[in-house]
Design an enzyme around this catalytic site. Sequence first.
Site, short mmCIF file in Angstrom:
data_model
loop_
_atom_site.label_atom_id
_atom_site.label_comp_id
_atom_site.label_asym_id
_atom_site.label_seq_id
_atom_site.Cartn_x
_atom_site.Cartn_y
_atom_site.Cartn_z
N HIS B 58 -4.10 7.59 -3.80
CA HIS B 58 -3.44 6.58 -2.96
C HIS B 58 -2.35 7.19 -2.08
O HIS B 58 -1.47 6.47 -1.60
CB HIS B 58 -2.77 5.53 -3.85
CG HIS B 58 -3.70 4.78 -4.74
ND1 HIS B 58 -4.68 3.96 -4.24
CD2 HIS B 58 -3.79 4.72 -6.08
CE1 HIS B 58 -5.33 3.42 -5.26
NE2 HIS B 58 -4.83 3.88 -6.39
N HIS B 219 -8.47 -0.55 -5.41
CA HIS B 219 -9.46 0.38 -5.98
C HIS B 219 -10.86 -0.16 -5.81
O HIS B 219 -11.73 0.07 -6.62
CB HIS B 219 -9.18 0.62 -7.46
CG HIS B 219 -7.74 0.78 -7.79
ND1 HIS B 219 -6.90 -0.29 -7.92
CD2 HIS B 219 -7.00 1.90 -7.95
CE1 HIS B 219 -5.69 0.17 -8.19
NE2 HIS B 219 -5.72 1.48 -8.21
#
Lengths: 332, 332, 220, 220
Positions: B58, B219
Amino acid sequence: MKMKKFINQPQRIVPELLEGLALAFPDKLRLVGSNIVARAVPKAAGKVRVVTLGGSGHEPGLSGFVGQGMLDFSVAGEIFAAPGAPRCLEAIRMAAERGESVLFVVLNHAGDVMSANITMDMAASQGLNVKMILTHEDISGGPNPEDRRGLVGFLPVYKVSGAAAEEGRSLQECLEIAERMERNMRTLAVAVRTATHPSTGHAIFDLGEDEMEVGMGQHGEAGTMRMQLKTADETADIMLDLLLKDLDVKRGEDLLVIVNGAGATTLMELLIVFRRVSHALKEKGINLARSRVGEYITTQEQAGFQLMIARMDPELLRYWDAPADAPYFVTP
Amino acid sequence: MKMKKFINQPQRIVPELLEGLALAFPDKLRLVGSNIVARAVPKAAGKVRVVTLGGSGHEPGLSGFVGQGMLDFSVAGEIFAAPGAPRCLEAIRMAAERGESVLFVVLNHAGDVMSANITMDMAASQGLNVKMILTHEDISGGPNPEDRRGLVGFLPVYKVSGAAAEEGRSLQECLEIAERMERNMRTLAVAVRTATHPSTGHAIFDLGEDEMEVGMGQHGEAGTMRMQLKTADETADIMLDLLLKDLDVKRGEDLLVIVNGAGATTLMELLIVFRRVSHALKEKGINLARSRVGEYITTQEQAGFQLMIARMDPELLRYWDAPADAPYFVTP
Amino acid sequence: MTETIGKNELARMFAGAAARIRSEHEQLSELDSIGGDGDHGATMLRAMTRLEEATIPERTGDLKTILREAGWSVLGVDGGASSSMLGIFFSGMSDAPITSASLDCAGLTAAFEAGLKAASKQTRAVPGDKTMMDALIPAVQALRSAADRGGCITEALEAAANAARAGAESTKNLTAHYGRAKHLGEKTLGYQDPGAMSVALIFEGFCSGLAESKGETDNG
Amino acid sequence: MTETIGKNELARMFAGAAARIRSEHEQLSELDSIGGDGDHGATMLRAMTRLEEATIPERTGDLKTILREAGWSVLGVDGGASSSMLGIFFSGMSDAPITSASLDCAGLTAAFEAGLKAASKQTRAVPGDKTMMDALIPAVQALRSAADRGGCITEALEAAANAARAGAESTKNLTAHYGRAKHLGEKTLGYQDPGAMSVALIFEGFCSGLAESKGETDNG
Ligand SMILES: Nc1ncnc2c1ncn2[C@@H]1O[C@H](COP(=O)(O)OP(=O)(O)O)[C@@H](O)[C@H]1O
Ligand SMILES: Nc1ncnc2c1ncn2[C@@H]1O[C@H](COP(=O)(O)OP(=O)(O)O)[C@@H](O)[C@H]1O
Ligand SMILES: [Mg+2]
Ligand SMILES: [Mg+2]
Ligand SMILES: [Mg+2]
Ligand SMILES: [Mg+2]
């Protein structure tokens, strides 16, 4: 692959993104004239102004670097297209409002150079004190400097000349500092996936599913070395060796390294690439003096990155470290 | 679509990207223990430490925000996977080295929460003074706070609690400030193109060529509203209205707005979206007090963005404006 | 038929579980990608390796220690929800009163119950929420009733495996209320919960692993 | 046959050029995407609109002023290399001595030569470098020889258009040395340079536009 972008009308992209930029950073910059970005708080009268021009679609480049210690004005062109000379002259006139002299930073791309040259002719005929510096550090252009494009190297040039101007150095001095920075930097780009042109929706180049292209330009201009996709370490080694050789870097010299993401390549990957660059420099006894890893000039959602190295001297390091406060480049 | 990423071995991604981060910002952070990122220069002894945990992939979130005025420690998990409790405890032990108390910031995702809870049990049994705050501002989760994920809202929470800790406020005070920030923020995400999982190479979700999905998780967790791709302005309006309603924002209130790019969506687009948000707030008589537009937490090369709004009070604004010096968040 | 679980038998149980997960991990990830992030198979692979490492012959320490360390080691897998739940489950087993070097059926049952107690502390999920608890709870209950009926360990574990499998199957008709998949509502209907399937595979692996060990002890 | 170019005739020439570009702009962009960035067609569209606007009947001022402003307006197109070259070309035409309200063939030729002179100042590209100069230079030269032979404007522009077309065609066998395409080496072999093709289209458009205007003056 169909383009999926959050835009409104294609022909409104540039004014809207610039308005968004000004609304997001009201304390740093504002829109003046026609698609010209200026510092919210001009630097003290008399100090040299740093002005640049360039096409849009590369955000945060170039207008994202307008701010204290960097650019005073940025003339934004259409998507991937240089702004015409009339608007460049408009910006330079504003920059020189109270008789200030102006450093005009131009990235070497046919369109930009042509606009800049015409602008310089006009500025001269109007008695404005402007000096121009051309950045051309893309070694994929071959030995002739004229054939080398201006890539992410604009960033250190903005930074050191902006800092020198902020310090009150003369136009001649700012130019010399910018030129020294420019002479000592080299960049090479690699691409693995194409981007779509936000106005046309078309892919700007093609690349095989397992290929990468070294030497890729910032607007889909084809590169010089097409090869099988390599690992992060292999790619970093190939590119770094070409750069070190071209700049003729010696053991013990101080380097600034910038890894610039093209758009879709993740920071995760850029950091993995940077890791290898850092290791390789250590192995070669070259000093990694400063570094930046991030997105400074992008090509839409293109995947790939630019690797830039620059030989630094104490004065260049001092100006690189000087405070800056632009939307997308802050040094405390 | 075949994955094209600059990595080496998939199982080496996390250690290599963290090493790259530490090498790129040696003055700001360093690696300690096993994939734990710590400030290069710890804050003064006795001051509250801010610690977080979260999966990798991320970037720049979460470890890119370790630095003065923000995080003291970040425990990085595998790609998209929470770090286990043993390593979280290791970080908290280091944070509390000289008896300091610790604020543990946890984003609400099943795996992270479970690790965090187990960590808190262990920490308590070891007599460590740790308080935990859970961020859950994703309104797509529905009315029940437990069902709301933690998205980019971690950023203002790190910022204000980090600034309060820097100022020497007590753990209880830092917790209260963080909780006030957390209670007053809301986020909604939209996705238009999937990303590939860097370890598996598979797409993490599917989306039609002309669809967008509102409520998409970080996700690939499916969202709540799948619709035809809309313009930037339409998308901004849909999302902003849902957020304002959920936070029950009144005319004249001060908002912090963050537009966070998912990865492949260009800053050009984010700025165009922000432009509309800014206009809409003006129309509604709501005050755009602060804003940020950029990439703070990404999901690989996913295309889309998160829109976050937060109601600010004078103290929160003061801590938001306080100096910070992390690799990917600098306030002069 | 196996009467006691010592270090060797535990090692065989873990090895059997690991073997089952290894043969099914791709399906586990596929299931996880329907409502989650598609990493469950990979996480379980890492967790199983940790279990095996914890029981290699070289490991010293009694059963209690081995179970606690096995659980801690699984917690260290960084796999998110599932590795935390399993890690807590195995380390929790060591909370049971384990005095001798091996466990009889009642002792093993008590250990599994202690593990379930620890795991339950970490989640509010109950059967019907479409999580691994849908397999874990019935499995331990089946173990208990088999033990109370005076069945041998083999029978008890078979019963547990069948109950876990049935519980996992039942998640097909459920919508998730916990974990990443909870945001999906109906979308996971018709698909098994990956964590529940893992639990079923693990208990099946316990049985097959033990069968091998039995085979070998016969030969030896 | 046209003998003089006044404001109306110039407007017709520009309108004719715009019409040709509009019908071919997609092909121009395609050519540009082989070695460049694929925007040449769009840029030329914008440039042609500026040319037309500069010659709407409402515009006051003499030919000289109109040409200078037309060129400036094209420079403002933000189209990169090509709009700069064309803008400088048209504004440069106004450097020629234009005294009367209309130009005869010699005067028009002198104006085009002045435009070429100004454009040449902005580039080092010569014929053979695969740029618009490969079409522009021969076009102006053909205009000159036709004028010296005492041909009328129609004939002279026809000759220029043919020379421009031939020059553009010739770029197929060249590799680019200037502009974005220069980095490509052999890759553009076999393809016309888009800028050169635009120049050919513009001169062809001058002829067709003038023919219309002639038609109409006949009728009037
Ligand atoms: N709150 C919870 N309580 C119990 N089990 C859970 C919970 N959250 C998730 N799980 C289990 O974990 C499984 C997902 O495991 P995994 O994919 O490895 O972790 P993550 O969801 O963090 O990626 C789900 O199928 C479910 O069985
Ligand atoms: N240095 C130059 N000198 C002359 N013509 C040039 C030069 N650079 C580019 N051109 C012309 O411009 C054309 C490309 O125009 P266009 O695509 O509109 O601009 P850009 O290349 O800036 O995108 C090329 O085909 C070439 O004819
Ligand atoms: Mg262009
Ligand atoms: Mg996970
Ligand atoms: Mg998962
Ligand atoms: Mg072009």
